[in-house]
Write a protein that holds these residues in place. Structure first.
Motif, mmCIF file in Angstrom:
data_model
loop_
_atom_site.group_PDB
_atom_site.id
_atom_site.type_symbol
_atom_site.label_atom_id
_atom_site.label_comp_id
_atom_site.label_asym_id
_atom_site.label_seq_id
_atom_site.Cartn_x
_atom_site.Cartn_y
_atom_site.Cartn_z
ATOM 1 N N LYS A 203 0.846 -1.183 0.000
ATOM 2 C CA LYS A 203 0.000 0.000 0.000
ATOM 3 C C LYS A 203 0.887 1.241 0.000
ATOM 4 C CE LYS A 203 -3.356 2.356 3.019
ATOM 5 N NZ LYS A 203 -4.079 2.280 4.315
ATOM 6 N N ASN A 204 0.565 2.187 -0.860
ATOM 7 C CA ASN A 204 1.315 3.443 -0.864
ATOM 8 C C ASN A 204 0.987 4.212 0.414
ATOM 9 O OD1 ASN A 204 2.404 2.839 -3.337
ATOM 10 N ND2 ASN A 204 0.865 3.976 -4.493
ATOM 11 N N ASN A 205 2.013 4.402 1.218
ATOM 12 C CA ASN A 205 1.807 4.994 2.526
ATOM 13 C C ASN A 205 2.984 5.915 2.843
ATOM 14 O OD1 ASN A 205 -0.355 4.568 4.589
ATOM 15 N ND2 ASN A 205 1.417 4.344 5.945
ATOM 16 N N PHE A 216 3.264 -3.024 8.791
ATOM 17 C CA PHE A 216 4.213 -2.473 7.826
ATOM 18 C C PHE A 216 3.549 -2.197 6.483
ATOM 19 C CE2 PHE A 216 6.290 -5.196 10.871
ATOM 20 C CZ PHE A 216 7.398 -4.482 11.263
ATOM 21 N N TYR A 217 4.101 -1.232 5.756
ATOM 22 C CA TYR A 217 3.578 -0.867 4.446
ATOM 23 C C TYR A 217 4.720 -0.826 3.423
ATOM 24 C CZ TYR A 217 -0.245 0.698 7.404
ATOM 25 O OH TYR A 217 -1.269 0.744 8.328
ATOM 26 N N ILE A 218 4.462 -1.441 2.279
ATOM 27 C CA ILE A 218 5.422 -1.419 1.174
ATOM 28 C C ILE A 218 4.726 -0.850 -0.049
ATOM 29 C CG2 ILE A 218 6.884 -2.817 -0.342
ATOM 30 C CD1 ILE A 218 7.165 -4.821 1.910
ATOM 31 N N ASN A 219 5.297 0.159 -0.630
ATOM 32 C CA ASN A 219 4.691 0.759 -1.816
ATOM 33 C C ASN A 219 4.655 -0.246 -2.964
ATOM 34 O OD1 ASN A 219 4.318 3.135 -0.458
ATOM 35 N ND2 ASN A 219 6.133 4.138 -1.281
ATOM 36 N N GLN A 220 3.582 -0.211 -3.713
ATOM 37 C CA GLN A 220 3.330 -1.209 -4.755
ATOM 38 C C GLN A 220 4.425 -1.240 -5.815
ATOM 39 O OE1 GLN A 220 -0.494 -0.763 -6.538
ATOM 40 N NE2 GLN A 220 -0.456 -2.758 -7.542
ATOM 41 N N ASN A 221 4.969 -0.084 -6.160
ATOM 42 C CA ASN A 221 5.963 -0.019 -7.233
ATOM 43 C C ASN A 221 7.405 -0.068 -6.737
ATOM 44 O OD1 ASN A 221 3.904 0.284 -9.189
ATOM 45 N ND2 ASN A 221 3.782 2.492 -8.737
ATOM 46 N N ASN A 222 7.588 -0.407 -5.475
ATOM 47 C CA ASN A 222 8.943 -0.447 -4.928
ATOM 48 C C ASN A 222 9.732 -1.632 -5.485
ATOM 49 O OD1 ASN A 222 11.071 0.226 -2.804
ATOM 50 N ND2 ASN A 222 10.601 -1.905 -2.328
#
Length: 436
Positions: A203-205, A216-222
């Motif tokens: 999730k973009n956070n 925890f949150y990891i951006n989709q395009n990372n």
């Protein structure tokens, strides 16, 4: 024949000519010295734009004789940033054995009681050390003892908003996995430790983790490998141990009143070198905790710092304000003279080859792990330290002739890019290399 008046005039002119000659000769020597002295370059830094409103210090000594070659603001206090890690390295070399203490244990009936020493390498993403795991898998019953004292999760003066940044893991007695969640950018994102799989959301956070929970949150395009600190707690340590050992682990508030045995981990130098090369704050803080574990059952960075300052460094001319192992805190205050003092002690107590291997190479771009200047051998072995408006560099310089110089350049309160300061430092160090 000259009369008395003529003789007096003649003597007067000879005196004037002689005085003028001596004055001109001294002026030539002075100007020649100024033009050739590499240290005169530094003296002009603080008076030229854009450095005239900032604060700069430099001390250079001969490593073998101890002779001071230059000192500007050497006895003034600066915020050291990661230069504090030089003092942490010194403490580790003084207080820890060749192999770091991985844990303490006592066998009692059918139970192995264990307690943490602050050892940071267990299941660490870089070290991947499983020595403790192999040992514990052989035990039938395991009880994890709580530390005798409360260990603050952050150091004094750390920035609170850095709780989810890779360089600010929490401090504790029994670290596992480097106290961080590591997310690898593979076809299907892999999480380490896997026990946190269900706590990660794509999730973009704006933050990588909730402040007060292990969510925890990891951006989709990372597409990068991410390291995000997790919240430590004894109950979470217990769960992680049970997950990797595949057996139950109990928690005990009391450790048996017996002399514990110590399980040895990896070499202390391996931990210290990694700390110095990548300026790892977590390793620095845990090294101080491990040092305190050799003094008593109380794990405390402050206890280590007090011991070192009162014993090994009681001869420091300018006692520092030393509050953490990493230099994250702006409460720290050190002088260039103190940095040089400790560097000289290390130089006197360790073989040069072993000592210089613990310090990364440096050039104007900063700390580097690979030396690429093929036209000259490695000649700068130094620890940098930077944060907002601060850049320092302290270490050793091996000159063209083979002489070893010890230096500390400390620079605070500037409002220009750090690259400008590094350029000035490089000019001075290159001149020292050439001249000496």
């Amino acid at each position: 024949m000259l009369n008395i008046k003529q003789k007096l005039n003649s003597s007067h002119y000879r005196y004037l000519y002689k005085s003028l000659f001596i004055s001109i000769f001294c002026l030539i020597l002075f100007l020649a010295g100024c033009s050739s002295s590499p240290l005169s370059k530094f003296s002009s830094v603080s008076t030229k734009e854009p450095f005239e409103t900032s604060f700069h210090g430099l001390v250079v000594i001969d490593a073998n004789s101890g002779k001071v070659l230059h000192s500007t603001n050497g006895d003034k206090y600066f915020i050291p940033a990661s230069n504090v890690k030089i003092f942490t390295l010194f403490a580790a070399k003084k207080m820890l054995s060749k192999k770091a203490p991985a844990l303490k244990y006592v066998f009692r009936n059918d139970t192995t009681y264990i307690k943490g020493t602050g050892y940071p390498a267990s299941l660490h993403p870089y070290f991947n050390d499983s020595l403790g795991v192999f040992f514990l898998k052989k035990q039938q019953g395991i009880s994890l003892s709580l530390p005798q004292n409360e260990i603050p999760r952050f150091g004094p003066g750390w920035a609170w908003e850095d709780y989810d940044t890779y360089f600010s893991p929490e401090i504790n007695d029994f670290p596992l996995y480097g106290n961080v969640l590591t997310a690898y950018p593979e076809n299907e994102k892999r999480i380490y430790p896997s026990i946190l799989n269900d706590s990660v959301y794509v999730k973009n956070n704006p933050v990588g983790r909730e402040e007060f929970s292990n969510t925890f949150y990891i951006n989709q395009n990372n597409n990068d490998t991410l390291t995000i600190p997790f919240i430590t707690a004894p109950i979470f340590t217990k769960k992680m141990l049970e997950d990797v050992l595949k057996q139950d682990v109990s928690i005990s508030k009391v450790f048996p009143n017996s002399e514990p045995q110590i399980l040895e981990g990896i070499e202390t130098d391996s931990i210290a070198k990694r700390m110095m090369y990548v300026s790892d704050n977590f390793l620095a803080e845990q090294l101080l905790l491990m040092c305190s574990s050799t003094l008593s059952d109380t794990l405390s960075s402050k206890k280590t710092i007090t011991h070192i300052l009162e014993n090994e460094l009681s001869d420091l001319k300018n006692q520092p304000r030393w509050v953490d192992g990493s230099g994250l805190s702006r409460y720290n205050l050190f002088t260039p003279e103190s940095m040089v003092h400790v560097l000289k002690k290390l130089y006197e107590e360790l073989p040069s080859e072993k000592l210089f291997a613990l310090f990364p190479s440096w050039n104007r771009d900063g700390t580097i792990e690979t030396w690429e200047e093929l036209q000259k051998p490695r000649y700068i072995f130094a620890k940098s330290g930077g944060m907002g408006n601060t850049y320092n560099l302290s270490g050793y310089l091996k000159t063209k002739s083979g002489k070893i110089l010890i230096f500390s350049s400390m620079n605070n309160h500037f409002r220009v890019p750090s690259s400008k300061v590094r350029e000035e430092i490089e000019l001075i160090l290159m001149s020292l290399w050439e001249r000496y």
